[in-house]
Motif scaffolding. Structure first.
Motif, PDB file in Angstrom:
ATOM      1  N   ASP A 111       0.508  -1.482   0.457  1.00 35.66           N
ATOM      2  CA  ASP A 111       0.306   0.281  -0.004  1.00 35.66           C
ATOM      3  C   ASP A 111       0.592   1.351   0.037  1.00 35.66           C
ATOM      4  O   ASP A 111       0.700   2.649  -0.590  1.00 35.66           O
ATOM      5  N   THR A 112       1.921   1.449   0.389  1.00 36.20           N
ATOM      6  CA  THR A 112       2.926   2.164   0.634  1.00 36.20           C
ATOM      7  C   THR A 112       3.096   2.398  -0.950  1.00 36.20           C
ATOM      8  O   THR A 112       3.470   3.493  -1.228  1.00 36.20           O
ATOM      9  N   ALA A 113       3.689   1.816  -1.283  1.00 35.87           N
ATOM     10  CA  ALA A 113       4.518   1.747  -2.678  1.00 35.87           C
ATOM     11  C   ALA A 113       3.282   2.115  -3.443  1.00 35.87           C
ATOM     12  O   ALA A 113       3.152   3.115  -4.131  1.00 35.87           O
ATOM     13  N   ALA A 114       1.968   1.533  -3.236  1.00 36.04           N
ATOM     14  CA  ALA A 114       0.627   2.586  -3.925  1.00 36.04           C
ATOM     15  C   ALA A 114       0.320   3.906  -4.286  1.00 36.04           C
ATOM     16  O   ALA A 114      -0.104   4.208  -5.140  1.00 36.04           O
ATOM     17  N   ARG A 115       0.888   4.241  -3.060  1.00 37.12           N
ATOM     18  CA  ARG A 115       0.330   5.486  -2.810  1.00 37.12           C
ATOM     19  C   ARG A 115       1.757   6.567  -3.168  1.00 37.12           C
ATOM     20  O   ARG A 115       1.229   7.997  -3.157  1.00 37.12           O
ATOM     21  N   THR A 116       2.933   6.585  -3.284  1.00 38.25           N
ATOM     22  CA  THR A 116       3.325   7.009  -3.096  1.00 38.25           C
ATOM     23  C   THR A 116       4.734   6.697  -4.920  1.00 38.25           C
ATOM     24  O   THR A 116       5.038   7.766  -4.474  1.00 38.25           O
ATOM     25  N   GLU A 164      -2.957   7.056  -7.313  1.00 39.05           N
ATOM     26  CA  GLU A 164      -2.197   6.114  -6.299  1.00 39.05           C
ATOM     27  C   GLU A 164      -2.915   5.020  -7.600  1.00 39.05           C
ATOM     28  O   GLU A 164      -3.551   5.055  -8.878  1.00 39.05           O
ATOM     29  N   ILE A 165      -1.694   4.554  -7.721  1.00 42.11           N
ATOM     30  CA  ILE A 165      -2.246   2.399  -8.069  1.00 42.11           C
ATOM     31  C   ILE A 165      -3.302   1.847  -7.833  1.00 42.11           C
ATOM     32  O   ILE A 165      -3.425   1.707  -6.431  1.00 42.11           O
ATOM     33  N   PRO A 166      -3.913   1.357  -8.191  1.00 42.15           N
ATOM     34  CA  PRO A 166      -4.807  -0.038  -7.529  1.00 42.15           C
ATOM     35  C   PRO A 166      -4.148  -0.611  -6.769  1.00 42.15           C
ATOM     36  O   PRO A 166      -3.566  -1.612  -6.984  1.00 42.15           O
ATOM     37  N   LEU A 167      -4.337  -1.620  -5.768  1.00 37.30           N
ATOM     38  CA  LEU A 167      -3.941  -2.063  -4.290  1.00 37.30           C
ATOM     39  C   LEU A 167      -3.273  -3.407  -5.278  1.00 37.30           C
ATOM     40  O   LEU A 167      -2.836  -3.998  -5.031  1.00 37.30           O
ATOM     41  N   GLY A 168      -4.287  -4.053  -5.414  1.00 40.94           N
ATOM     42  CA  GLY A 168      -4.998  -5.570  -6.212  1.00 40.94           C
ATOM     43  C   GLY A 168      -3.411  -5.646  -7.511  1.00 40.94           C
ATOM     44  O   GLY A 168      -2.644  -6.439  -7.495  1.00 40.94           O
ATOM     45  N   VAL A 169      -3.213  -4.240  -8.598  1.00 38.61           N
ATOM     46  CA  VAL A 169      -1.945  -4.385  -8.894  1.00 38.61           C
ATOM     47  C   VAL A 169      -0.960  -4.232  -8.360  1.00 38.61           C
ATOM     48  O   VAL A 169      -0.445  -5.276  -9.165  1.00 38.61           O
ATOM     49  N   MET A 170      -1.070  -3.393  -7.330  1.00 38.57           N
ATOM     50  CA  MET A 170       0.847  -3.258  -6.712  1.00 38.57           C
ATOM     51  C   MET A 170       1.101  -5.047  -6.319  1.00 38.57           C
ATOM     52  O   MET A 170       2.272  -5.247  -6.217  1.00 38.57           O
ATOM     53  N   THR A 171       0.060  -5.775  -5.070  1.00 40.88           N
ATOM     54  CA  THR A 171       0.081  -6.719  -4.499  1.00 40.88           C
ATOM     55  C   THR A 171       0.733  -7.678  -5.485  1.00 40.88           C
ATOM     56  O   THR A 171       1.485  -8.382  -5.144  1.00 40.88           O
ATOM     57  N   ALA A 172       0.182  -8.012  -6.943  1.00 45.18           N
ATOM     58  CA  ALA A 172       1.179  -8.517  -8.159  1.00 45.18           C
ATOM     59  C   ALA A 172       2.680  -8.278  -7.968  1.00 45.18           C
ATOM     60  O   ALA A 172       3.249  -9.369  -8.467  1.00 45.18           O
TER      61      ALA A 172
END
Length: 348
Positions: free
Chosen positions: A306-311, A317-325
């Motif tokens: 989530d930190t990566a998604a918002r920064t 802001e990158i969608p969190l589901g995309v970032m986890t993958a």
């Protein structure tokens, strides 16, 4: 086992605390860790004014009202999904099972998509309308899957997985249909199905916390039974395990964890699949280790994702589901590659 659990658990708790402090400091306004520690300690009951404030009011508001509830909610969501993944993998005896195997995410998504499509997401109980409906439709999906899979009072694992695949596909098609038919709300539906922790306050954290605590205690208490179940259902039955009752109870608790997480932040994949598997690769197949360490690992993983998604692309802001993958897949691939090399004796 106790020494190993204490060692791994202590390391995990230290990493969790470091993750909390570092993630709180990252964002458009970067704050030093020393300042964050002072703000947090000064607001603990009985420890107020321990530090002489050397920060301005805006920094305190950013930490306490914006970042802290979001980071803690992310940790709870990650812990819930990882615990659910461990439960599903244990009871289905399939390392590829995850919290969405039984179609719970698609069921919750249908409820959310219908509300968003008709503009009813704030109609009944304000901001809680969408989470409540998503939770209800997720649990309804579990009931439909169990009903479809039941054979003569029993729930065969193969039928359960196939029923889950059928429901996941059908309900996913319903969400896709609503997305295709919507015009004004298409972006909102898509954004919800990709997951996000933005605009989530302390109340969401308070709702999810009891699910995580109860789920952790329950699944950890069933860890020894899951170890026996890994030998096979027939062997487990001969050893005195009530196989069907165990499977049903673990499935229900894991689904509750999944539905609660999905209802507050949308669909976030990959966490429940990869985190328990990483823990298994590192510590071995003992669920007495896997269950508690999955909760810690899921919390750490989600906080950083989530930190990566918002920064990374701020202010976008990158969608969190995309970032986890994005974050998890390469790391998971590396661990699988390294584990394969270790089995072949190619690494020291």
């Amino acid at each position: 086992m106790n020494r190993r659990l204490i060692g791994f658990g202590g390391t995990g708790l230290v990493l969790l605390l470091l993750t909390l402090l570092l993630c709180l400091g990252m964002g458009s306004a970067r704050l030093p860790v020393s300042q964050i520690i002072g703000i947090l300690i000064n607001h603990l009951p009985g420890l107020g004014e321990t530090f002489t404030p050397d920060w301005n009011t805006s920094s305190e508001q950013i930490i306490l009202k914006v970042r802290l509830p979001r980071v803690l909610l992310g940790m709870l969501v990650g812990a819930a999904l990882a615990l659910a993944g461990a439960g599903f993998q244990g009871v289905l005896r399939n390392p590829l099972a995850d919290p969405y195997t039984l179609g719970v995410s698609s069921g919750a998504s249908v409820g959310a998509a219908v509300l968003i499509y008709w503009g009813l997401q704030f109609s009944f109980v304000g901001i809680w309308t969408l989470p409540l409906v998503a939770f209800f439709t997720g649990m309804l999906t579990l009931w439909m899957v169990l009903t479809l899979a039941r054979e003569g009072g029993k729930i065969p694992t193969q039928s359960l997985i196939l029923s889950g695949v059928v429901m996941q596909s059908f309900l996913g098609a319903v969400v896709s249909f609503l997305t295709a038919m919507s015009k004004e709300t298409v972006n909102e539906i898509l954004y919800w199905t990709m997951g996000s922790l933005s605009l989530r306050g302390w109340s969401y954290t308070g709702i999810l916390l009891p699910y995580v605590v109860i789920g952790l205690v329950f699944l950890w208490n069933r860890a020894r039974v899951l170890n026996i179940l890994a030998l096979g259902e027939r062997q487990a039955a001969h050893m005195g395990v009530h196989v069907d009752a165990t499977k049903l109870s673990v499935l229900i608790v894991s689904t509750l964890l999944t539905a609660a997480a999905v209802s507050v932040c949308g669909v976030i994949g990959f966490v429940g699949l990869v985190v328990p598997h990483i823990i298994r690769l590192v510590t071995g197949p003992d669920y007495r280790m896997i269950v508690p360490l999955s909760a810690l690992g899921g919390a750490i993983f989600m906080a950083w994702a989530d930190t990566a998604a918002r920064t990374l692309l701020a202010p976008t802001e990158i969608p969190l589901g995309v970032m986890t993958a994005f974050v998890g897949a390469p790391f998971f691939a590396y661990l699988l590659y390294r584990n394969k090399k270790l089995r072949r004796g190619e690494l020291l």
